[in-house]
Each structure stands twice: as C-alpha cells, then as structure tokens.
Design a protein around this motif. Structure first.
Motif, short mmCIF file in Angstrom:
data_model
loop_
_atom_site.label_atom_id
_atom_site.label_comp_id
_atom_site.label_asym_id
_atom_site.label_seq_id
_atom_site.Cartn_x
_atom_site.Cartn_y
_atom_site.Cartn_z
N ASP A 1 0.75 -1.26 0.08
CA ASP A 1 -0.11 -0.05 0.04
C ASP A 1 0.88 1.60 0.09
N MET B 1 2.13 1.59 -3.48
CA MET B 1 1.26 2.24 -4.19
C MET B 1 1.04 3.70 -4.05
N ASP C 1 1.74 9.00 -11.05
CA ASP C 1 1.07 8.83 -12.38
C ASP C 1 0.61 7.38 -12.66
N ALA C 2 0.24 6.77 -11.51
CA ALA C 2 -0.23 5.23 -11.46
C ALA C 2 -1.64 5.07 -11.86
N SER C 3 -2.27 6.45 -11.74
CA SER C 3 -3.97 6.40 -11.61
C SER C 3 -4.26 7.40 -12.54
N SER C 4 -5.57 7.24 -13.36
CA SER C 4 -6.05 8.44 -14.17
C SER C 4 -7.15 9.09 -13.40
N VAL C 5 -7.51 8.59 -12.29
CA VAL C 5 -8.74 8.96 -11.33
C VAL C 5 -8.19 9.38 -10.03
N PRO D 1 -9.67 9.45 -5.98
CA PRO D 1 -10.63 9.20 -5.14
C PRO D 1 -11.48 10.00 -4.47
N SER E 1 -14.60 7.53 -8.50
CA SER E 1 -13.89 8.33 -8.98
C SER E 1 -14.36 9.79 -8.91
#
Length: 85
Positions: A58, A61, A66-70, A72, A81
């Motif tokens: 965790d 992560m 830039d590991a996610s385009s959204v 939370p 999203s």
C-alpha cells in the motif's frame, strides 16, 4: 466549504509565488524527495508502521507517480472516481 482549487491552478500559484506558505513547503518537500519517494515513505514512522502491519505494498502504491488517471472521492463509506472539473 470553500471552492477546491484545481491542480493546474495550484501549479500556477506556486510558479507565481502566490501560494500559501504551507503549500510552498509541501511542494518543496515533495520536490526534494521525489526521486526517492518510495524509499522515504517506507522509511518514515508511518511507513514503517504500515510495513510492520503488512501494508508495504500500500505504501509503494501511494508512492507511485502517475499510476492512476482518477482521483478517489469518498462518498458515504466508499471511494469513487471524483467528477471531472
């Protein structure tokens, strides 16, 4: 609740020097550690505690760029999203 600033607006404020001192300090700290962010996060007190509790992945992560385009957004008891804009 005040209006949330968009990330591009925050970057502009930092460039112009008109961001709050706390924001400038946070940006400076991030920029200083960004090349070794995962290592620093795993080594800080909270990171070590999470590793000890079995959450090393965790922390890794959370350190990923830039590991996610959204983004939370907490709605009730679930993350969804965040709406664009």
């Amino acid at each position: 609740m005040g209006r949330r600033r968009r990330p591009d607006n925050a970057r502009r404020l930092l460039r112009e020097g008109s961001a709050l001192p706390e924001a400038r300090l946070a940006a400076d700290a991030f920029n200083s550690a960004s090349a070794r962010l995962e290592e620093e996060m795993l080594d800080c007190a909270s990171g070590r505690e999470l590793v000890e509790r079995g959450f090393a992945e965790d922390v890794r992560m959370a350190a990923a760029r830039d590991a996610s385009s959204v983004v939370p957004h907490l709605v009730g008891t679930s993350f969804v999203s965040a709406p664009a804009g």
